[in-house]
Write a protein that holds these residues in place. Structure first.
Motif, mmCIF file in Angstrom:
data_model
loop_
_atom_site.group_PDB
_atom_site.id
_atom_site.type_symbol
_atom_site.label_atom_id
_atom_site.label_comp_id
_atom_site.label_asym_id
_atom_site.label_seq_id
_atom_site.Cartn_x
_atom_site.Cartn_y
_atom_site.Cartn_z
ATOM 1 N N LEU A 86 -109.996 -21.359 35.170
ATOM 2 C CA LEU A 86 -110.336 -21.032 36.545
ATOM 3 C C LEU A 86 -109.201 -21.411 37.490
ATOM 4 O O LEU A 86 -108.892 -20.673 38.430
ATOM 5 C CB LEU A 86 -111.630 -21.731 36.964
ATOM 6 N N GLU A 87 -108.574 -22.543 37.223
ATOM 7 C CA GLU A 87 -107.441 -22.967 38.042
ATOM 8 C C GLU A 87 -106.291 -21.970 37.921
ATOM 9 O O GLU A 87 -105.665 -21.609 38.917
ATOM 10 C CB GLU A 87 -106.986 -24.370 37.639
ATOM 11 N N ARG A 88 -106.002 -21.532 36.704
ATOM 12 C CA ARG A 88 -104.936 -20.540 36.516
ATOM 13 C C ARG A 88 -105.253 -19.241 37.257
ATOM 14 O O ARG A 88 -104.368 -18.632 37.862
ATOM 15 C CB ARG A 88 -104.721 -20.251 35.026
ATOM 16 N N LEU A 89 -106.504 -18.833 37.226
ATOM 17 C CA LEU A 89 -106.905 -17.619 37.947
ATOM 18 C C LEU A 89 -106.719 -17.788 39.457
ATOM 19 O O LEU A 89 -106.262 -16.869 40.140
ATOM 20 C CB LEU A 89 -108.352 -17.261 37.637
ATOM 21 N N ARG A 90 -107.059 -18.964 39.975
ATOM 22 C CA ARG A 90 -106.866 -19.213 41.405
ATOM 23 C C ARG A 90 -105.387 -19.169 41.775
ATOM 24 O O ARG A 90 -105.021 -18.625 42.816
ATOM 25 C CB ARG A 90 -107.472 -20.560 41.789
ATOM 26 N N GLU A 91 -104.560 -19.762 40.920
ATOM 27 C CA GLU A 91 -103.122 -19.742 41.177
ATOM 28 C C GLU A 91 -102.584 -18.320 41.154
ATOM 29 O O GLU A 91 -101.774 -17.934 42.000
ATOM 30 C CB GLU A 91 -102.388 -20.606 40.155
ATOM 31 N N ALA B 193 -103.584 -16.559 44.313
ATOM 32 C CA ALA B 193 -102.757 -16.982 45.446
ATOM 33 C C ALA B 193 -101.391 -16.312 45.387
ATOM 34 O O ALA B 193 -100.861 -15.886 46.417
ATOM 35 C CB ALA B 193 -102.611 -18.501 45.453
ATOM 36 N N GLU B 194 -100.818 -16.195 44.189
ATOM 37 C CA GLU B 194 -99.527 -15.517 44.041
ATOM 38 C C GLU B 194 -99.639 -14.043 44.430
ATOM 39 O O GLU B 194 -98.768 -13.502 45.109
ATOM 40 C CB GLU B 194 -99.026 -15.634 42.605
ATOM 41 N N LEU B 195 -100.712 -13.382 44.002
ATOM 42 C CA LEU B 195 -100.920 -11.987 44.368
ATOM 43 C C LEU B 195 -101.081 -11.830 45.880
ATOM 44 O O LEU B 195 -100.569 -10.879 46.475
ATOM 45 C CB LEU B 195 -102.136 -11.415 43.649
ATOM 46 N N CYS B 196 -101.764 -12.766 46.481
ATOM 47 C CA CYS B 196 -101.949 -12.739 47.928
ATOM 48 C C CYS B 196 -100.588 -12.769 48.617
ATOM 49 O O CYS B 196 -100.333 -11.990 49.533
ATOM 50 C CB CYS B 196 -102.788 -13.931 48.370
ATOM 51 N N THR C 56 -96.048 -17.380 53.844
ATOM 52 C CA THR C 56 -96.424 -18.168 55.006
ATOM 53 C C THR C 56 -97.418 -19.237 54.603
ATOM 54 O O THR C 56 -98.138 -19.102 53.621
ATOM 55 C CB THR C 56 -97.072 -17.269 56.079
ATOM 56 N N PRO C 57 -97.476 -20.320 55.371
ATOM 57 C CA PRO C 57 -98.424 -21.388 55.039
ATOM 58 C C PRO C 57 -99.870 -20.907 54.966
ATOM 59 O O PRO C 57 -100.632 -21.397 54.161
ATOM 60 C CB PRO C 57 -98.239 -22.396 56.183
ATOM 61 N N THR C 58 -100.247 -19.911 55.791
ATOM 62 C CA THR C 58 -101.642 -19.450 55.750
ATOM 63 C C THR C 58 -101.946 -18.731 54.443
ATOM 64 O O THR C 58 -103.058 -18.781 53.953
ATOM 65 C CB THR C 58 -101.940 -18.505 56.923
ATOM 66 N N CYS C 59 -100.944 -18.077 53.889
ATOM 67 C CA CYS C 59 -101.156 -17.330 52.657
ATOM 68 C C CYS C 59 -101.147 -18.244 51.440
ATOM 69 O O CYS C 59 -101.998 -18.133 50.584
ATOM 70 C CB CYS C 59 -100.093 -16.250 52.504
ATOM 71 N N CYS C 60 -100.171 -19.094 51.361
ATOM 72 C CA CYS C 60 -99.958 -19.867 50.136
ATOM 73 C C CYS C 60 -100.254 -21.347 50.270
ATOM 74 O O CYS C 60 -99.915 -22.115 49.385
ATOM 75 C CB CYS C 60 -98.529 -19.685 49.655
ATOM 76 N N ALA C 61 -100.864 -21.765 51.353
ATOM 77 C CA ALA C 61 -101.118 -23.196 51.535
ATOM 78 C C ALA C 61 -101.982 -23.747 50.411
ATOM 79 O O ALA C 61 -101.752 -24.837 49.906
ATOM 80 C CB ALA C 61 -101.793 -23.445 52.873
ATOM 81 N N ALA C 62 -102.974 -22.970 49.983
ATOM 82 C CA ALA C 62 -103.877 -23.456 48.934
ATOM 83 C C ALA C 62 -103.161 -23.634 47.616
ATOM 84 O O ALA C 62 -103.423 -24.578 46.884
ATOM 85 C CB ALA C 62 -105.044 -22.490 48.756
ATOM 86 N N SER C 63 -102.204 -22.757 47.298
ATOM 87 C CA SER C 63 -101.532 -22.866 46.011
ATOM 88 C C SER C 63 -100.508 -23.987 45.990
ATOM 89 O O SER C 63 -100.125 -24.459 44.933
ATOM 90 C CB SER C 63 -100.854 -21.550 45.650
#
Length: 137
Positions: free
Chosen positions: A72-77, A80-83, A91-98
């Motif tokens: 699940l963690e890999r899927l979230r990462e 985030a990369e696709l985003c 930008t921090p808003t896009c990739c802050a979570a990753s």
């Protein structure tokens, strides 16, 4: 969709419980339990086999939970990369979570965990597996 999540989760855990990694961990737990001091005189006795089987089942379940948390963690990462790729920015808003890293926000009783948190989750793998298992609120 929400009502299907428990079914998807149990299906994923069943599938992950059949992986070689989970089987190997279960076998190690089984053998370790049979080698305990109080079973050495009769490692194939009913009590030893019952205890070893119980230990193997618990290890299989733990390993499946861990593997699910990691996948699940890999899927979230990846999401985030696709985003970031789709928005053509980092930008921090896009990739802050990753990029978010730090200490685990979980607690062991009244003591802070202290392990490194998984990216974008804020908790370590152990506490994430407990969350998925419903052991932590």
């Amino acid at each position: 969709m929400e009502q299907d999540l428990p079914e998807y989760r149990s299906s994923a855990l069943a599938w992950l419980g059949r992986t070689e990694e989970a089987k190997a961990e279960a076998q190690r737990a089984y053998e370790t339990e049979q080698r305990r001091r109080w079973y050495r005189h009769n490692p194939n006795g009913a009590d030893a086999v019952a205890a070893a089987t119980k230990a193997a089942e618990a290890a299989l379940e733990r390993t499946a939970e861990y593997l699910l948390a990691m996948r699940l963690e890999r899927l979230r990462e990846q999401a985030a990369e696709l985003c970031c790729e789709e928005s053509a920015t980092t930008t921090p808003t896009c990739c802050a979570a990753s990029d978010q890293m730090g200490g685990c926000s979980g607690r062991n009783g009244n003591v802070p965990c202290g392990r490194e948190a998984l990216p974008a989750l804020g908790v370590c793998a152990r506490h994430r597996a407990q969350e998925l298992a419903g052991e932590v609120a």
